[in-house]
Design an enzyme around this catalytic site. Structure first.
Site, short mmCIF file in Angstrom:
data_model
loop_
_atom_site.label_atom_id
_atom_site.label_comp_id
_atom_site.label_asym_id
_atom_site.label_seq_id
_atom_site.Cartn_x
_atom_site.Cartn_y
_atom_site.Cartn_z
N GLY A 194 86.17 -63.86 -57.58
CA GLY A 194 87.25 -62.91 -56.46
C GLY A 194 88.43 -64.40 -57.31
O GLY A 194 88.10 -65.57 -57.39
N CYS A 195 89.29 -64.41 -56.00
CA CYS A 195 90.81 -65.54 -57.06
C CYS A 195 90.11 -66.45 -55.88
O CYS A 195 90.24 -67.79 -56.76
CB CYS A 195 92.31 -64.57 -56.14
SG CYS A 195 92.57 -63.83 -54.64
N TYR A 196 89.72 -65.86 -54.59
CA TYR A 196 89.07 -67.19 -53.29
C TYR A 196 88.10 -68.30 -54.15
O TYR A 196 88.18 -69.17 -54.54
CB TYR A 196 89.41 -66.26 -52.51
CG TYR A 196 90.83 -67.22 -51.36
CD1 TYR A 196 91.53 -67.86 -51.28
CD2 TYR A 196 90.93 -65.98 -50.37
CE1 TYR A 196 92.47 -67.39 -50.78
CE2 TYR A 196 92.12 -65.17 -50.53
CZ TYR A 196 93.12 -66.19 -49.78
OH TYR A 196 94.53 -66.11 -48.91
N PRO A 197 87.59 -67.48 -54.69
CA PRO A 197 85.79 -67.57 -54.86
C PRO A 197 85.99 -69.02 -56.09
O PRO A 197 85.82 -70.21 -56.56
CB PRO A 197 84.79 -66.39 -54.94
CG PRO A 197 85.49 -65.60 -54.33
CD PRO A 197 87.15 -65.52 -53.91
N THR A 198 86.98 -67.99 -57.63
CA THR A 198 87.66 -69.28 -58.61
C THR A 198 87.85 -70.39 -57.82
O THR A 198 87.25 -71.34 -59.03
CB THR A 198 88.39 -68.70 -59.21
OG1 THR A 198 87.67 -67.13 -60.02
CG2 THR A 198 88.72 -69.75 -60.26
#
Length: 343
Positions: A151-155
């Site tokens: 996901g974008c936030y986890p990255t």
């Protein structure tokens, strides 16, 4: 060279995949750009920036097995819960699948079902999937046919905190993230409608965002750490700025902390560690696959690390292509080397 298919090519991540693949030196052809709703419509009508790159490519809606048979690699850029219905057929056709949804990101299917509220349609494939963060799982990515793009936030969050956690410097990490509206997808809503968000900054799902268990899972593999996460919708189109507050029995000088990050990410082509006291800037990564990281040691058992990524590139489509490069043995930076924009 590879033949590529994109399942779900009409949205922002699909468009970003098309943009980046258009000049990829190892891509022979993008053969499929699928959309049930837009079948028969020229791709450039939806993505006008790609008019010269794909003058003849039309949206199509073929059988997934056929796509898998005709392509070496297929990107699934469809909503969460939809990909797991398609991936088995794509794999059956013989393609490597890089899934941009959350459907195969979790080691434990029960966690996925709890947070996404559905029964998993292909749990037998879950053990085959590799979490596609190359900085942490490069060797596993090389050996799998099913890559779960993060996901974008986890990255941004994981890359900001990984060195702290793996070195055992912190016991707690609190993430505060601000994202542009493109992260919500192409379909407008009242919350993401420009007049509603252009001069606003809004926290949402402050204690129970779906990306929280994803961050916990990956950082938990590096060390024993308590993780909290609050996202905000910012009046931006692209980009995620994440601030990680690391708490623990730690006293470290800023220069020493930066040296730790430089050593940890040594050789990583898409991680750029800022100078001491320098904050990462969103405009510096916009349209790129870079993650810029800035470190700040503030004393009293607290360190602060900030990261900046483009949510559509390193946070989605660029990282997916990075995973393709790793999986097929291409240069990891192939098709992803353009610098950001300024201003």
């Amino acid at each position: 060279m590879v033949v590529v298919g994109i399942v779900g090519a009409s949205g922002y991540t699909g468009g970003e995949l098309l943009r980046l693949l258009a000049r990829h030196p190892e891509v022979e052809e993008v053969r499929y750009a699928t959309s049930r709703r837009l079948e028969g419509k020229p791709v450039w009508k939806v993505h006008p920036n790609l008019r010269r790159d794909y003058p003849d490519l039309e949206f199509s809606d073929p059988d997934p097995v056929e796509i898998g048979e005709d392509c070496d690699v297929v990107f699934t850029a469809v909503p969460h819960t939809a990909a797991m219905e398609l991936v088995p057929d794509l794999l059956e056709g013989g393609a490597v699948v890089i899934d941009l949804s959350a459907d195969f990101r979790f080691d434990d299917v029960d966690v996925y079902e709890e947070w996404y509220g559905v029964e998993h349609a292909a749990p037998e494939l879950n053990d085959e999937a590799v979490y596609g963060l190359p900085e942490l799982h490069r060797d596993e990515i090389r050996r799998t046919d099913l890559i779960a793009n993060p996901g974008c936030y986890p990255t941004g969050a994981i890359l900001a905190a990984a060195p702290l956690v793996e070195e055992g410097l912190v016991d707690v990490v609190i993430f505060d993230s601000k994202s542009g509206t493109s992260g919500a997808g192409a379909k407008p809503s009242e919350v993401t409608h420009h007049p509603e968000c252009a001069e606003d900054l809004t926290p949402y799902n402050p204690t129970d965002h779906r990306h929280l268990p994803e961050i916990r899972q990956e950082l938990g593999k590096l060390g024993d750490v308590e993780v909290h996460f609050t996202p905000h919708l910012a009046p931006l189109v692209r980009g995620i700025e994440t601030t990680a507050h690391g708490l623990g029995d730690v006293e470290i000088e800023p220069k020493e902390l930066r040296e730790l990050y430089v050593e940890y990410y040594d050789g990583e082509p898409f991680i750029r560690v800022c100078e001491v006291g320098e904050a990462p800037r969103l405009w510096a990564v916009r349209g790129t696959n870079y993650c810029d990281v800035g470190v700040f040691a503030v004393g009293d058992g607290r360190v602060v690390v900030a990261s900046a990524i483009d949510n559509l590139t390193k946070g989605a489509s660029g990282q997916a292509i990075q995973n393709m490069n790793v999986r097929f043995g291409f240069e990891e930076t192939a098709g992803l080397e353009e610098p950001g924009y300024h201003p």
